[in-house]
Scaffold this motif. Structure first.
Motif, PDB file in Angstrom:
ATOM      1  N   GLU A 237       0.834  -1.202   0.000  1.00 37.01           N
ATOM      2  CA  GLU A 237       0.000   0.000   0.000  1.00 37.01           C
ATOM      3  C   GLU A 237       0.871   1.256   0.000  1.00 37.01           C
ATOM      4  OE1 GLU A 237      -3.268   2.592   0.158  1.00 37.01           O
ATOM      5  OE2 GLU A 237      -3.038   0.499  -0.490  1.00 37.01           O
ATOM      6  N   ARG A 238       1.994   1.212   0.754  1.00 39.66           N
ATOM      7  CA  ARG A 238       2.897   2.356   0.765  1.00 39.66           C
ATOM      8  C   ARG A 238       3.507   2.604  -0.613  1.00 39.66           C
ATOM      9  NH1 ARG A 238       6.536   0.410   3.781  1.00 39.66           N
ATOM     10  NH2 ARG A 238       8.069   0.020   2.138  1.00 39.66           N
ATOM     11  N   GLU A 239       3.907   1.526  -1.294  1.00 41.14           N
ATOM     12  CA  GLU A 239       4.492   1.681  -2.637  1.00 41.14           C
ATOM     13  C   GLU A 239       3.437   2.105  -3.656  1.00 41.14           C
ATOM     14  OE1 GLU A 239       7.551   1.759  -3.259  1.00 41.14           O
ATOM     15  OE2 GLU A 239       8.241   1.073  -1.294  1.00 41.14           O
ATOM     16  N   ARG A 240       2.175   1.664  -3.450  1.00 44.57           N
ATOM     17  CA  ARG A 240       1.113   2.108  -4.358  1.00 44.57           C
ATOM     18  C   ARG A 240       0.937   3.619  -4.267  1.00 44.57           C
ATOM     19  NH1 ARG A 240      -3.720   4.002  -4.416  1.00 44.57           N
ATOM     20  NH2 ARG A 240      -3.783   4.087  -2.128  1.00 44.57           N
ATOM     21  N   LYS A 241       1.033   4.156  -3.064  1.00 44.51           N
ATOM     22  CA  LYS A 241       0.919   5.597  -2.904  1.00 44.51           C
ATOM     23  C   LYS A 241       2.106   6.323  -3.520  1.00 44.51           C
ATOM     24  CE  LYS A 241      -2.069   5.722   1.146  1.00 44.51           C
ATOM     25  NZ  LYS A 241      -2.250   6.214   2.535  1.00 44.51           N
ATOM     26  N   ASN A 242       3.277   5.702  -3.496  1.00 44.80           N
ATOM     27  CA  ASN A 242       4.428   6.323  -4.155  1.00 44.80           C
ATOM     28  C   ASN A 242       4.212   6.419  -5.666  1.00 44.80           C
ATOM     29  OD1 ASN A 242       5.881   6.712  -1.802  1.00 44.80           O
ATOM     30  ND2 ASN A 242       6.934   4.735  -1.929  1.00 44.80           N
ATOM     31  N   VAL A 243       3.644   5.367  -6.257  1.00 48.95           N
ATOM     32  CA  VAL A 243       3.341   5.398  -7.692  1.00 48.95           C
ATOM     33  C   VAL A 243       2.299   6.476  -7.989  1.00 48.95           C
ATOM     34  CG1 VAL A 243       2.382   4.074  -9.617  1.00 48.95           C
ATOM     35  CG2 VAL A 243       3.935   2.973  -8.014  1.00 48.95           C
ATOM     36  N   ALA A 244       1.251   6.524  -7.157  1.00 53.42           N
ATOM     37  CA  ALA A 244       0.207   7.540  -7.352  1.00 53.42           C
ATOM     38  C   ALA A 244       0.761   8.942  -7.178  1.00 53.42           C
ATOM     39  CB  ALA A 244      -0.940   7.295  -6.374  1.00 53.42           C
ATOM     40  N   ARG A 245       1.735   9.102  -6.272  1.00 50.03           N
ATOM     41  CA  ARG A 245       2.326  10.427  -6.040  1.00 50.03           C
ATOM     42  C   ARG A 245       3.087  10.920  -7.272  1.00 50.03           C
ATOM     43  NH1 ARG A 245       4.288   9.023  -1.635  1.00 50.03           N
ATOM     44  NH2 ARG A 245       2.537   9.639  -0.325  1.00 50.03           N
ATOM     45  N   ILE A 246       3.770  10.022  -7.978  1.00 51.33           N
ATOM     46  CA  ILE A 246       4.499  10.411  -9.198  1.00 51.33           C
ATOM     47  C   ILE A 246       3.518  10.787 -10.306  1.00 51.33           C
ATOM     48  CG2 ILE A 246       6.099   9.601 -10.971  1.00 51.33           C
ATOM     49  CD1 ILE A 246       7.378   7.837  -8.841  1.00 51.33           C
ATOM     50  N   HIS A 247       2.437  10.008 -10.442  1.00 47.77           N
ATOM     51  CA  HIS A 247       1.417  10.345 -11.442  1.00 47.77           C
ATOM     52  C   HIS A 247       0.787  11.709 -11.140  1.00 47.77           C
ATOM     53  CE1 HIS A 247       1.310   6.838 -13.986  1.00 47.77           C
ATOM     54  NE2 HIS A 247       1.225   6.022 -12.949  1.00 47.77           N
ATOM     55  N   LYS A 248       0.542  11.976  -9.871  1.00 46.99           N
ATOM     56  CA  LYS A 248      -0.053  13.251  -9.477  1.00 46.99           C
ATOM     57  C   LYS A 248       0.904  14.406  -9.761  1.00 46.99           C
ATOM     58  CE  LYS A 248      -2.267  15.497  -5.523  1.00 46.99           C
ATOM     59  NZ  LYS A 248      -2.662  15.332  -4.095  1.00 46.99           N
ATOM     60  N   LYS A 249       2.192  14.213  -9.505  1.00 46.41           N
ATOM     61  CA  LYS A 249       3.180  15.246  -9.798  1.00 46.41           C
ATOM     62  C   LYS A 249       3.220  15.554 -11.292  1.00 46.41           C
ATOM     63  CE  LYS A 249       8.167  16.061  -9.750  1.00 46.41           C
ATOM     64  NZ  LYS A 249       9.502  15.482  -9.425  1.00 46.41           N
ATOM     65  N   THR A 250       3.203  14.502 -12.122  1.00 48.67           N
ATOM     66  CA  THR A 250       3.216  14.697 -13.576  1.00 48.67           C
ATOM     67  C   THR A 250       1.992  15.468 -14.042  1.00 48.67           C
ATOM     68  OG1 THR A 250       4.423  12.604 -13.821  1.00 48.67           O
ATOM     69  CG2 THR A 250       3.397  13.514 -15.795  1.00 48.67           C
ATOM     70  N   GLU A 251       0.830  15.103 -13.512  1.00 52.28           N
ATOM     71  CA  GLU A 251      -0.403  15.791 -13.891  1.00 52.28           C
ATOM     72  C   GLU A 251      -0.377  17.260 -13.479  1.00 52.28           C
ATOM     73  OE1 GLU A 251      -5.232  15.489 -13.032  1.00 52.28           O
ATOM     74  OE2 GLU A 251      -3.828  14.090 -12.083  1.00 52.28           O
ATOM     75  N   ASN A 252       0.116  17.541 -12.273  1.00 51.27           N
ATOM     76  CA  ASN A 252       0.178  18.927 -11.809  1.00 51.27           C
ATOM     77  C   ASN A 252       1.152  19.759 -12.634  1.00 51.27           C
ATOM     78  OD1 ASN A 252      -1.656  18.346  -9.795  1.00 51.27           O
ATOM     79  ND2 ASN A 252      -0.111  18.032  -8.215  1.00 51.27           N
TER      80      ASN A 252
END
Length: 403
Positions: A237-252
């Motif tokens: 779950e922690r690594e899933r959030k890391n992946v989501a955090r990179i996607h969110k950074k790219t989108e922003n």
């Protein structure tokens, strides 16, 4: 109407809002299954009125008493959106609504009357740059920092959550924001491409940083680390959030670049012309770079800024020949390939840059189609050094309408 998006503070009380969103996701999956069952048995699905009446009956049963917890208007809105998806599936040929985990249900809507917003009077000194407000959603108060002053009456409040579990509220106000820019009297055509995001008819190029490509290595490492973890574990779950955090950074990053470029173009030009591209076909042909550039999202933001700043954005027909035709004499080069970035016209011996030539043709076609004037390229020693626009009365009226 004006929409402003604000992030809710990380408080323990957010768990109630997460539970409400989970129930909305369960209700959505229930009605997708119900419509599929009716389709198999009777050959047709359910209308919104029948789904709404069925939801009211379900909420009266003891088995589904927990569905009375979310705001009733929000549940009805979920059913209404689902019915709209089924109608668009028939009329526009879109895909069938799919089942999703209730944890992945992203949003719910509240009526503005039942979501009051009040300012928090802090006893201690507030070190934040923006004042703290709180909003009442489904009987609970949630805090957020209001970064833009409210100008009108709030008509709707839309709650969304992302893959990281962060909560956002979008406040819809009955207020139209207008920021008129001083008129420049300029019209410009733009050619969209992969190597250069935009190429203007004046030869200026606007590049895109390709944010997905920049973050690709970090994303690959995070996805590998996520794949190595045991399913259902806290580490996964922690690594899933890391992946989501990179996607969110790219989108922003991409969104910020689009907004800044849209404002810059609206400040430079009064009228902007673009080509109506087949983006789905371009994605199938060129793949990820087209999705990384996000032409469609950029045009939406540009049109929003043009409406707010009293500018005009037009699109020309998709089948208008812009790349292969010479902008000086109109000769069509049938042998032009994708690898040819510049070429010489056989009829007028003008050396043409591929993208600038397409942008000039877009500008010529746009002014002619909307009756705004004509364009004459200025050629010196076989090269285009500029262009002149002979404006019609309609162009003069449009550029002086808000002067």
């Amino acid at each position: 109407m004006r929409n402003t998006k604000n992030k809710l503070f990380h408080d323990k009380i957010l768990k109630y809002l997460h539970n409400d969103l989970d129930i909305c996701g369960i209700v959505r999956n229930h009605f997708i299954a119900l419509c599929m069952r009716y389709k198999r048995r009777y050959g047709k699905g359910l209308s919104y009125s029948k789904m709404s009446a069925h939801l009211t009956k379900l909420k009266k049963l003891e088995k589904y008493q927990h569905r009375n917890i979310p705001y009733a208007w929000s549940l009805q809105n979920v059913v209404k959106r689902l019915a709209q998806s089924f109608r668009e599936m028939k009329t526009h040929g879109r895909g069938h609504p799919k089942f999703k985990s209730c944890k992945k249900h992203k949003g719910m809507t509240f009526d503005g009357i039942h979501a009051p917003v009040e300012k928090v009077l802090d006893k201690q000194k507030n070190e934040r740059n923006h004042p703290t407000y709180h909003i009442r959603l489904n009987g609970c108060w949630y805090r957020f920092a209001l970064h833009r002053e409210l100008k009108g009456q709030i008509t709707q409040v839309h709650v969304t959550r992302d893959a990281l579990g962060d909560m956002y509220i979008t406040l819809t106000e009955d207020y139209t924001e207008v920021k008129p820019e001083p008129k420049t009297g300029k019209a410009e055509g733009f050619d969209m491409g992969i190597k250069d995001f935009l190429t203007g008819s004046d030869g200026h190029r606007y590049t895109s940083p390709m944010f997905y490509k920049q973050n690709a290595n970090d994303l690959a490492k995070a996805q590998k680390a996520h794949a190595r973890k045991v399913k259902g574990s806290n580490n996964r779950e922690r690594e899933r959030k890391n992946v989501a955090r990179i996607h969110k950074k790219t989108e922003n990053q991409r969104t910020d670049h689009h907004w800044k470029l849209a404002i810059e173009l609206c400040q430079k030009f009064d009228i902007l012309f673009f080509e109506n591209l087949n983006l789905q076909g371009m994605k199938a042909l060129f793949g990820k770079p087209v999705s990384d550039l996000a032409f469609g999202e950029f045009l939406k933001k540009l049109k929003h800024q043009s409406n707010k700043r009293n500018r005009f954005v037009f699109t020309i027909g998709r089948w208008t020949p812009t790349t292969k035709c010479c902008c000086v004499c109109g000769h069509k080069n049938e042998t032009l390939t994708l690898s040819d970035r510049d070429w010489t016209c056989r009829k007028c011996d003008t050396h043409l840059d591929r993208d600038q030539n397409a942008a000039l043709n877009i500008l010529k076609e746009g002014l002619a189609s909307f009756g705004l004037g004509t364009v004459r390229p200025i050629v010196l020693l076989g090269k285009i050094v500029g262009y002149s626009v002979e404006a019609s009365s309609s162009l003069l009226k449009s550029t002086n309408a808000f002067a």
